[in-house]
Motif scaffolding. Structure first.
Motif, PDB file in Angstrom:
ATOM      1  N   ALA A   7       0.816  -1.214   0.000  1.00  0.00           N
ATOM      2  CA  ALA A   7       0.000   0.000   0.000  1.00  0.00           C
ATOM      3  C   ALA A   7       0.851   1.267   0.000  1.00  0.00           C
ATOM      4  O   ALA A   7       0.393   2.322  -0.423  1.00  0.00           O
ATOM      5  CB  ALA A   7      -0.928   0.009   1.211  1.00  0.00           C
ATOM      6  N   GLU A   8       2.092   1.160   0.452  1.00  0.00           N
ATOM      7  CA  GLU A   8       2.931   2.360   0.528  1.00  0.00           C
ATOM      8  C   GLU A   8       4.256   2.248  -0.221  1.00  0.00           C
ATOM      9  O   GLU A   8       5.117   3.115  -0.103  1.00  0.00           O
ATOM     10  CB  GLU A   8       3.182   2.731   1.981  1.00  0.00           C
ATOM     11  CG  GLU A   8       3.802   1.638   2.808  1.00  0.00           C
ATOM     12  CD  GLU A   8       3.842   1.975   4.278  1.00  0.00           C
ATOM     13  OE1 GLU A   8       4.967   1.988   4.824  1.00  0.00           O
ATOM     14  OE2 GLU A   8       2.784   2.224   4.866  1.00  0.00           O
ATOM     15  N   ILE A   9       4.416   1.213  -1.024  1.00  0.00           N
ATOM     16  CA  ILE A   9       5.696   0.964  -1.699  1.00  0.00           C
ATOM     17  C   ILE A   9       6.113   2.106  -2.634  1.00  0.00           C
ATOM     18  O   ILE A   9       7.294   2.317  -2.868  1.00  0.00           O
ATOM     19  CB  ILE A   9       5.682  -0.398  -2.441  1.00  0.00           C
ATOM     20  CG1 ILE A   9       7.095  -0.814  -2.843  1.00  0.00           C
ATOM     21  CG2 ILE A   9       4.784  -0.349  -3.659  1.00  0.00           C
ATOM     22  CD1 ILE A   9       7.967  -1.201  -1.709  1.00  0.00           C
ATOM     23  N   THR A  14      10.251   5.004   1.396  1.00  0.00           N
ATOM     24  CA  THR A  14       9.823   3.679   1.839  1.00  0.00           C
ATOM     25  C   THR A  14      10.908   2.674   1.494  1.00  0.00           C
ATOM     26  O   THR A  14      11.405   2.638   0.378  1.00  0.00           O
ATOM     27  CB  THR A  14       8.502   3.266   1.153  1.00  0.00           C
ATOM     28  OG1 THR A  14       7.486   4.189   1.536  1.00  0.00           O
ATOM     29  CG2 THR A  14       8.087   1.870   1.543  1.00  0.00           C
ATOM     30  N   ARG A  15      11.273   1.861   2.458  1.00  0.00           N
ATOM     31  CA  ARG A  15      12.260   0.810   2.238  1.00  0.00           C
ATOM     32  C   ARG A  15      11.628  -0.528   2.599  1.00  0.00           C
ATOM     33  O   ARG A  15      11.061  -0.677   3.673  1.00  0.00           O
ATOM     34  CB  ARG A  15      13.490   1.046   3.110  1.00  0.00           C
ATOM     35  CG  ARG A  15      14.281   2.258   2.693  1.00  0.00           C
ATOM     36  CD  ARG A  15      15.595   2.312   3.491  1.00  0.00           C
ATOM     37  NE  ARG A  15      16.295   3.530   3.186  1.00  0.00           N
ATOM     38  CZ  ARG A  15      16.207   4.641   3.911  1.00  0.00           C
ATOM     39  NH1 ARG A  15      15.439   4.684   4.968  1.00  0.00           N
ATOM     40  NH2 ARG A  15      16.889   5.714   3.581  1.00  0.00           N
ATOM     41  N   ALA A  16      11.742  -1.486   1.712  1.00  0.00           N
ATOM     42  CA  ALA A  16      11.152  -2.805   1.942  1.00  0.00           C
ATOM     43  C   ALA A  16      11.958  -3.601   2.966  1.00  0.00           C
ATOM     44  O   ALA A  16      11.404  -4.376   3.725  1.00  0.00           O
ATOM     45  CB  ALA A  16      11.055  -3.580   0.640  1.00  0.00           C
ATOM     46  N   GLY A  30      13.486   5.224  -5.278  1.00  0.00           N
ATOM     47  CA  GLY A  30      13.428   4.604  -6.596  1.00  0.00           C
ATOM     48  C   GLY A  30      12.029   4.396  -7.140  1.00  0.00           C
ATOM     49  O   GLY A  30      11.699   4.849  -8.235  1.00  0.00           O
ATOM     50  N   LEU A  31      11.170   3.711  -6.398  1.00  0.00           N
ATOM     51  CA  LEU A  31       9.828   3.436  -6.903  1.00  0.00           C
ATOM     52  C   LEU A  31       8.953   4.683  -6.913  1.00  0.00           C
ATOM     53  O   LEU A  31       8.047   4.798  -7.740  1.00  0.00           O
ATOM     54  CB  LEU A  31       9.174   2.312  -6.108  1.00  0.00           C
ATOM     55  CG  LEU A  31       9.774   0.935  -6.374  1.00  0.00           C
ATOM     56  CD1 LEU A  31       9.180  -0.108  -5.427  1.00  0.00           C
ATOM     57  CD2 LEU A  31       9.579   0.518  -7.818  1.00  0.00           C
ATOM     58  N   GLU A  35       7.073   5.849 -10.304  1.00  0.00           N
ATOM     59  CA  GLU A  35       5.650   6.183 -10.342  1.00  0.00           C
ATOM     60  C   GLU A  35       5.424   7.595 -10.877  1.00  0.00           C
ATOM     61  O   GLU A  35       4.514   7.831 -11.675  1.00  0.00           O
ATOM     62  CB  GLU A  35       5.006   6.048  -8.966  1.00  0.00           C
ATOM     63  CG  GLU A  35       3.517   6.338  -9.027  1.00  0.00           C
ATOM     64  CD  GLU A  35       2.859   6.372  -7.669  1.00  0.00           C
ATOM     65  OE1 GLU A  35       1.768   5.820  -7.560  1.00  0.00           O
ATOM     66  OE2 GLU A  35       3.427   6.975  -6.740  1.00  0.00           O
ATOM     67  N   ALA A  36       6.254   8.541 -10.475  1.00  0.00           N
ATOM     68  CA  ALA A  36       6.104   9.925 -10.947  1.00  0.00           C
ATOM     69  C   ALA A  36       6.294  10.020 -12.458  1.00  0.00           C
ATOM     70  O   ALA A  36       5.543  10.718 -13.148  1.00  0.00           O
ATOM     71  CB  ALA A  36       7.093  10.839 -10.228  1.00  0.00           C
ATOM     72  N   VAL A  37       7.286   9.327 -12.988  1.00  0.00           N
ATOM     73  CA  VAL A  37       7.539   9.363 -14.433  1.00  0.00           C
ATOM     74  C   VAL A  37       6.379   8.719 -15.188  1.00  0.00           C
ATOM     75  O   VAL A  37       5.891   9.259 -16.185  1.00  0.00           O
ATOM     76  CB  VAL A  37       8.881   8.673 -14.778  1.00  0.00           C
ATOM     77  CG1 VAL A  37       9.033   8.476 -16.278  1.00  0.00           C
ATOM     78  CG2 VAL A  37      10.052   9.472 -14.214  1.00  0.00           C
TER      79      VAL A  37
END
Length: 81
Positions: A7-9, A14-16, A30-31, A35-37
């Protein structure tokens, strides 16, 4: 990937892996950048995960003419389809 993390990746910082920090590698951007691009190009990105398998699905619209493309314009110097 735990369901709560999915839900927040795409959120910034945010780090997994809780064992990783900015000092030991990665800022957690990174993610969020991906998502922005993709969003800037009118696309979507989703994540699905089950034990041992995580999949990111990127969808981008097909632009057939410069008018349909979010970045290219009629006045662009070049365009190829």
């Amino acid at each position: 990937m735990p369901e709560a993390l999915q839900a927040e990746i795409f959120h910034r910082f945010t780090r997994a892996d809780p064992g990783r920090s900015r000092r030991t590698g990665g800022t957690g951007l990174g993610l969020a950048i991906v998502e922005a691009v993709i969003t800037a190009h009118h696309g979507t990105i989703t994540v699905t995960s089950s034990p041992g398998s995580t999949t990111f699905l990127l969808r981008l619209p097909l632009a057939t003419t410069p008018d349909e493309h979010p970045i290219l314009h009629k006045d662009a110097d070049s365009y190829s389809a």
